[in-house]
Design an enzyme around this catalytic site. Structure first.
Site, PDB file in Angstrom:
ATOM      1  N   GLU A   1      81.043  29.526  -7.272  1.00 15.69           N
ATOM      2  CA  GLU A   1      80.721  30.609  -6.423  1.00 15.69           C
ATOM      3  C   GLU A   1      79.288  30.831  -7.168  1.00 15.69           C
ATOM      4  OE1 GLU A   1      83.336  33.863  -6.584  1.00 15.69           O
ATOM      5  OE2 GLU A   1      84.058  33.266  -8.399  1.00 15.69           O
TER       6      GLU A   1
ATOM      7  N   ASP B   1      80.581  34.469  -1.889  1.00 17.20           N
ATOM      8  CA  ASP B   1      79.638  35.010  -3.102  1.00 17.20           C
ATOM      9  C   ASP B   1      78.454  33.596  -3.294  1.00 17.20           C
ATOM     10  OD1 ASP B   1      80.433  37.250  -4.122  1.00 17.20           O
ATOM     11  OD2 ASP B   1      81.928  36.561  -5.259  1.00 17.20           O
TER      12      ASP B   1
END
Length: 840
Positions: free
Chosen positions: A548, A572
């Protein structure tokens, strides 16, 4: 000095009990005061009280002001604002079941046969034929305590004690049910528990006892009535429907205090039936024996009542808003309940029974198709395996995930187990939980993500510093060194539970290779502890990390030397890669899953990992978007994990793809300049690879057993829906009849061409039916028909190459040799060829 901020309330259904409970949970651990003020109506609520919040009558897009005062107010305000703008909506979308909103559609056959029927609103889809069971109300809420209490109340202390005891008893009963229930039912019970323990409600009852010298019964009733009236006066229908939850809890409290007995359905219903009631408390619904409610007919319940939410979760057909149903129906009377159309047919005749027998058969076929999609392997048409898994946060979600076709659990979000808990779970408690998950998975892989705490996920039982930008701060694995025991207990519990199934462990928010090496060192240390303690555990467990942070993507080859797999957290990753706070509506346009730069990053990371023999999954929100499935396949993902409801559709799309086509799509998409260009590219891909011909063998019937014009219309609608060309056959059938009412569509020669445009139609289609017996078309000419050619066109469809073919077909049908060829064809494929040739 207090911190203030304003925001537009983001939920379409307003601030009702469930999101109020989410807000209460978020705010409970903050040591100061938090007030939410609705600037539209001037009402305000305390953020730590569900009842106080919902009586603010806050609607979608109402401008609201939040005032926070107390230690750490500035930092908490930043976190709370993100929660309100993003997480609250995500939590609500996950919790809320789809709600039918259509009005009643009466089948034409019911009208022509002059059947007795009642109408309401479709509340839960499905059709059932069964006998009626009338359920009388347990008490009259409006006049519950209308009679004066004859004796003086006891002392305030005695009345408060009686209230506390009654409250404790009801809480214990709800907690007992919580152990038995799962999913939606469990969530609703949690809401009821929140209401009965709500401090504002408790304070109001206590004040009525102390200041107004009320008996406990009177105080409870008065407090509940005040809150109910506030809700009933709300602008939102959804909020008005929450009043029944307060009334339900009140009835249970009053029963404990010697008030009128609530109805207990299990004592009177001893066989399956369609239950008819004015309304039904959630507690009453839950008291029925499983399987005994075959259908539900209600007079007053709103679409969003908690009872109907539970009904939909159990796939029980239901109709609500049926005027005087209790008076117009009799116990033991047979009815057909059509939850798709919002109609109840009373003592139906033979023709209507036959019509609905076919409807029920088609419902079963549709269910079978969804089950078939769910049972498909996660694989492309040419054999490229991609595991399709579910994103879960609670053990009770496992059963539905398997039913929806999940091949594993791509991410089990363990931090959700901590929400609302005053203390952290012990190693032993976690061990038994993870062991249960492993066993219930039955050999399927389950990825347990360790606690992802901080950022937008604060936990009351863990003290973390307030931060101006928590998404970039102290979160995920970054907190593990300072919270060593939390980390230690969880990893040891997972290692022990992994002996009972295919558990894998995954760490969140990794940025550096040094972090992974530290994690592995600690795992080895914890393994030695278990060995020294004599506790059995799995020595070799697959270990992965969330991808992420862009640094991990760019160094995927180096990380591959330390871990077994990666799972892309797209939410994210996109916000970090494109520098756009996903909770900020002003930069929401930057949330671009088809951005060519992002596709290049993902392709590079996946290729680097594959070169080292590591697999890569996707567990972000966009994995469940079936329109993006060709992109994910072309990028090379080995696993897609999503909310389980999306699994059947994703599997169906995946099974129709060829991996080389998907790779070519991604190769072209990576060379684009903008996300908009890639959206157009993807649309062209679908048109080229999924465009349906106007006719196929499934749309041809050679010996259609239709006895009436109504059954012909029904047969056309069913064939179109079963082939995936019509979304709502009741709506489509209604559109066919509306066109027929304007001008009868028989054109002579024993031929009729019923047709319509409808929003229910996905793609232009032609249905051909050869009838086993001629049918009266009920036209002025009075001639029977034996050949049907029906045209279905999407509403608003522009002139396309497909639609240009339809006039050609109409002109061709005038020729006797063409009609005769249709009548003499021996197989559906011959008719398909004739239609295609005629329109070429």
């Amino acid at each position: 000095m207090a911190v203030e901020f304003t925001f537009d309330f983001p939920l379409p259904l307003g601030l009702h009990a469930r999101p109020a409970a989410f807000i209460q949970e978020k705010c409970q651990a903050f040591p100061g005061d938090i007030v939410l003020k609705n600037l539209r109506n001037g009402r305000q609520g305390e953020a730590k009280s569900i009842l106080s919040l919902i009586t603010s009558d806050t609607q979608y897009r109402d401008l609201c002001q939040v005032v926070i005062s107390g230690e750490g107010e500035k930092e908490f305000a930043a976190s709370f604002k993100r929660f309100l703008l993003e997480d609250l909506k995500l939590k609500e979308e996950k919790a809320l079941e789809s709600v039918p909103v259509a009005s009643a559609i009466i089948p034409r056959l019911v009208l022509s046969e002059k059947e007795m029927y009642l109408t309401g609103q479709p509340a839960s889809s499905g059709i059932v034929s069964e006998k009626v069971f009338l359920l009388k109300a347990g008490f009259d809420w409006e006049n519950l305590l209308a009679e004066e209490v004859s004796h003086e109340p006891a002392s305030p202390q005695a009345e408060k004690k009686a209230f506390r005891q009654a409250s404790l008893k009801v809480q214990q009963e709800i907690q007992g049910l919580l152990k038995e229930k799962k999913g939606v039912e469990r969530n609703i019970l949690q809401t009821h528990l929140s209401i009965i323990t709500d401090q504002v409600f408790i304070d109001r009852v206590t004040a009525l006892i102390e200041k107004d010298r009320c008996q406990a019964r009177q105080a409870i009733y008065q407090a509940a009535r005040e809150f109910s009236q506030l809700l009933l006066g709300a602008k939102s229908q959804y909020l008005r429907e929450r009043a029944i939850d307060i009334q339900d809890i009140t009835g249970q409290l009053l029963e404990q205090l010697g008030g009128p007995k609530l109805i207990r359905p299990e004592a009177s219903l001893n066989q399956p039936a369609i239950v008819v009631a004015e309304d039904l408390f959630p507690s009453d619904f839950l008291s029925f024996k499983t399987g005994f409610i075959r259908g539900l007919i209600l007079e007053k319940a709103g679409q969003n009542s908690h009872t109907l939410i539970m009904v939909r979760s159990q796939a029980i057909p239901a109709v609500t808003g049926v005027d005087q149903a209790n008076r117009r129906l009799r116990s033991g009377e047979e009815v057909i309940l059509d939850g798709n159309r919002g109609v109840v047919i009373i003592s139906p005749g033979e023709n209507v029974r036959r019509y609905y027998k076919k409807e029920i058969e088609s419902e079963n076929l549709l269910l079978k198709r969804r089950q078939e999609q769910a049972s498909l392997p996660g694989m492309t048409a040419d054999g490229r395996k991609i595991e399709i898994a579910a994103n879960l946060g609670r053990p009770e979600e496992l059963e539905k995930a398997w039913r929806d076709g999940a091949e594993g659990v791509g991410i089990f979000r363990t931090e959700l187990l901590l929400y609302g808990k005053p203390v952290l779970p012990t190693e032993e408690e976690q061990y038994w939980l993870y062991k249960k998950i492993a066993e219930e998975a039955g050999g399927r892989p389950v990825i347990i993500r360790t606690f992802d705490i901080g950022g937008d996920k604060p936990i009351p039982s863990i003290s973390l510093p307030q931060e101006p930008n928590p998404f970039l701060g102290f979160r995920g694995i970054r907190i593990y060194q300072e919270n060593h025991e939390l980390f230690r207990h969880q990893v040891k519990a997972i290692l022990r539970a992994a002996l009972f199934g295919q558990l894998k462990i995954m760490f969140p928010m990794v940025s550096l290779l040094e972090e992974v090496r530290w994690l592995k060192e600690k795992m080895a240390e914890f393994s030695k502890e278990l060995q020294a303690e004599g506790l059995p555990f799995k020595e070799k467990i697959e270990t992965g990390i969330m991808l992420e942070v862009p640094s991990v993507a760019l160094l995927a080859d180096k990380f591959s030397e330390e871990v077994d797999f990666f799972s892309v957290g797209s939410n994210d990753l996109i916000q970090y890669f494109l520098a756009a706070d996903r909770s900020n509506p002003k930069v929401r346009y930057l949330n671009q899953p088809l951005n060519p730069a992002l596709l290049r990053l993902l392709k590079q990371a996946i290729d680097l990992a594959h070169a080292k023999g590591r697999w890569v999954g996707l567990c972000g929100e966009m994995a469940g978007d079936s329109s993006l499935t060709p992109v994910f396949a072309g990028l090379g993902f080995d696993e897609l994990s999503m909310s389980s409801a999306f699994i059947p559709e994703v599997k169906a799309v995946l099974s129709s793809l060829k991996i080389d086509d998907c790779r070519e799509l991604v190769a072209e998409a990576r060379e684009a300049a903008t996300a908009g260009e890639n959206e157009d590219l993807l649309q062209r891909f679908y048109q080229e690879h999924f465009s349906q011909e106007v006719i196929c063998p499934e749309l041809v019937g050679l010996q259609a057993e239709c006895r009436s014009k109504a059954e012909i219309m029904q047969e056309i609608a069913i064939r179109l829906q079963l082939s995936g060309r019509v979304d709502n056959r009741a709506m489509f059938e209604q559109a066919l009849w509306k066109r027929e009412d304007d001008v009868a569509t028989d054109i002579g020669f024993g031929l009729a061409i019923p047709h319509c445009q409808s929003e229910a139609v996905r793609t232009p289609s032609i249905v051909v039916l050869r009838l086993a017996q001629p049918v009266d078309w009920q036209s002025k000419e009075g001639l029977p028909v034996d050949l049907i050619v029906s045209l279905a066109i999407p509403a608003g469809e522009k002139i396309t190459q497909k639609l240009a073919l339809l006039p050609k077909l109409s002109r061709k049908l005038i020729h006797e040799d063409f009609r005769e060829a249709l009548r003499q064809a021996r197989a559906p494929a011959e008719i398909v060829s004739l239609i295609k040739e005629a329109t070429s």
